[in-house]
Design an enzyme around this catalytic site. Structure first.
Site, PDB file in Angstrom:
ATOM      1  N   ARG A  97       0.867  -1.193   0.000  1.00 48.80           N
ATOM      2  CA  ARG A  97       0.000   0.000   0.000  1.00 48.80           C
ATOM      3  C   ARG A  97       0.904   1.243   0.000  1.00 48.80           C
ATOM      4  O   ARG A  97       1.940   1.250   0.663  1.00 48.80           O
ATOM      5  CB  ARG A  97      -0.954   0.006   1.206  1.00 48.80           C
ATOM      6  CG  ARG A  97      -2.076  -1.023   1.037  1.00 48.80           C
ATOM      7  CD  ARG A  97      -3.174  -0.842   2.051  1.00 48.80           C
ATOM      8  NE  ARG A  97      -4.074   0.245   1.718  1.00 48.80           N
ATOM      9  CZ  ARG A  97      -5.051   0.660   2.540  1.00 48.80           C
ATOM     10  NH1 ARG A  97      -5.222   0.094   3.708  1.00 48.80           N
ATOM     11  NH2 ARG A  97      -5.851   1.644   2.189  1.00 48.80           N
ATOM     12  N   ASP A 101      -2.411   8.964   8.179  1.00 47.82           N
ATOM     13  CA  ASP A 101      -1.589   7.967   7.484  1.00 47.82           C
ATOM     14  C   ASP A 101      -0.212   8.513   7.160  1.00 47.82           C
ATOM     15  O   ASP A 101       0.730   7.755   6.948  1.00 47.82           O
ATOM     16  CB  ASP A 101      -2.286   7.499   6.206  1.00 47.82           C
ATOM     17  CG  ASP A 101      -3.420   6.557   6.561  1.00 47.82           C
ATOM     18  OD1 ASP A 101      -4.485   7.057   6.974  1.00 47.82           O
ATOM     19  OD2 ASP A 101      -3.212   5.335   6.477  1.00 47.82           O
TER      20      ASP A 101
HETATM   21  O1  MRU Z   1      -7.632   2.406   4.238  1.00 48.66           O
HETATM   22  P1  MRU Z   1      -7.386   2.218   5.707  1.00 48.66           P
HETATM   23  O2  MRU Z   1      -8.535   1.621   6.438  1.00 48.66           O
HETATM   24  O3  MRU Z   1      -6.064   1.527   5.970  1.00 48.66           O
HETATM   25  O4  MRU Z   1      -7.238   3.701   6.240  1.00 48.66           O
HETATM   26  C1  MRU Z   1      -7.006   3.940   7.606  1.00 48.66           C
HETATM   27  C2  MRU Z   1      -7.054   5.355   7.963  1.00 48.66           C
HETATM   28  O5  MRU Z   1      -7.137   6.243   7.156  1.00 48.66           O
HETATM   29  C3  MRU Z   1      -6.892   5.679   9.399  1.00 48.66           C
HETATM   30  O6  MRU Z   1      -7.654   6.779   9.753  1.00 48.66           O
HETATM   31  C4  MRU Z   1      -5.419   5.979   9.609  1.00 48.66           C
HETATM   32  O7  MRU Z   1      -4.642   4.894   9.160  1.00 48.66           O
HETATM   33  C5  MRU Z   1      -5.076   6.260  10.987  1.00 48.66           C
HETATM   34  S1  MRU Z   1      -5.119   4.738  11.883  1.00 48.66           S
HETATM   35  C6  MRU Z   1      -4.499   4.857  13.354  1.00 48.66           C
END
Ligand code: MRU
Length: 344
Positions: free
Chosen positions: A94, A237
């Site tokens: 990712r 992220d």
């Molecule tokens: O696509 P995802 O579910 O991996 O996205 C997660 C998020 O955007 C969360 O808000 C982010 O990773 C913060 S998690 C502590």
């Protein structure tokens, strides 16, 4: 009992010879764990969203490197090259959460320091990444809750809890800590298209016996207009040095709405989410996922005139952020200073 075992909800469990991953695609109806036995299994678990959330992705990848060393060390003289190839493969799983690349860098450094039997050192590094993340979350929980002392209501987005981290959570950790201290109305946006809010945050909070009110994402402006919430509390992220924040798609919209309604906006993330190599959010690679996550099957045929655009993150400019909470400290009004550079 290790720190990992104390958490009620556990997305990741190291069994001693495999990584057990809670299949988040099946929550809340089914609690099913899958075993990852090698680095490929871990990469597939990340790509297919069995495991998701920035810190959890990084921790899973670290255990993926452990599994790679376990597999190749005993079998091949060229085990280091094979492990490095697995690390490169994990790095492609990712693109947006920087925790993935940070964790893999830590594992690479540790790998380069191993001389005789690498297994002990490499596992110790992964466990430390996992346990440090839990400790950071507890610290951020307290620091963030200090900012919420006079708050009556908060809105959160996506899932930032134990499921998205090593345990306890970032934004959801702040909400857990604040709820323990005071009465707090918690609202969660459902977070289309993958419904992390509706499926995961609602489930996680109910496991913690914290009442939560779910809203359609499109109800956020109207909720703010009623005066029910004082803060939006989200995770991240990737945070760039100037304080811009990449997070789940819809975060930027909430920040714009918060500004309009005089609602404060808090971002909660560990230092592993800060990308010191990037100065501004426009340099962050934003993941776009398949249109089938949005479109009904009937629109997926080749001659269909209906297509979908599915960016799964956006970038909130630092000017819209009231506070960035990390385990190293809180930056209030980060746009006024030097972003998060003071935490380095
Ligand atoms: O696509 P995802 O579910 O991996 O996205 C997660 C998020 O955007 C969360 O808000 C982010 O990773 C913060 S998690 C502590």
């Amino acid at each position: 009992m290790t720190k990992q075992q104390k958490e009620t909800v556990q997305a990741l469990q190291w069994t001693g010879d495999a990584l057990k991953v809670l299949d988040q695609r099946r929550l809340p109806e089914h609690i099913v764990y899958d075993n990852c036995n090698d680095a490929h299994d871990v990469a597939n678990a990340i790509i297919s969203m069995l495991v998701r959330g920035a810190p959890a992705i990084g921790i899973a990848a670290a255990y993926g490197v452990v599994l790679s060393v376990r597999k190749h060390y005993a079998q091949s003289n060229h085990w280091r090259q094979k492990v490095v190839a697995d690390i490169d493969m994990l790095a492609k799983s990712r693109p947006t959460a920087v925790n993935l690349f940070w964790a893999l860098d830590q594992m690479k450094v540790t790998l380069s320091q191993q001389t005789i039997n690498p297994l002990v050192g490499i596992l110790a590094c992964a466990v430390k990444i996992h346990e440090d993340d839990i400790a950071a979350n507890h610290k951020m929980g307290e620091l963030g809750a200090d900012l919420l002392t006079s708050a009556k209501g908060v809105l959160t987005h996506c899932n930032t809890g134990a499921l998205a981290t090593g345990g306890y959570g970032t934004a959801l950790g702040v909400i857990r800590s604040a709820y323990r201290r005071q009465a707090l109305d918690v609202y969660a946006g459902e977070t289309r298209p993958w419904l992390q809010g509706a499926r995961l945050t609602a489930w996680e909070l109910s496991q913690e016996k914290i009442p939560v009110t779910l809203i359609a994402d499109s109800a956020a402006a109207w909720l703010m207009k009623t005066g029910a919430i004082d803060w939006v509390v989200v995770g991240a992220d990737r945070i760039t040095a100037n304080g811009d924040v990449a997070n789940k798609i819809g975060t930027y919209a909430l920040a714009v709405l918060a500004k309009q309604h005089d609602v404060k906006f808090m971002v909660v993330a560990p230092m592993t989410t800060v990308d010191w190599g990037i100065n501004k959010g426009n340099q962050i690679k934003i993941e776009e996922r398949h249109q089938k996550e949005l479109l009904p099957d009937c629109y997926l045929e080749e001659d269909s005139l209906v297509s979908a655009w599915n960016p799964v993150f956006d970038v909130t400019p630092v000017e819209l952020i009231t506070a960035i909470v990390t385990e190293r400290g809180v930056v209030l009004n980060p746009a006024a200073g030097q972003g998060v550079r003071g935490l380095k």
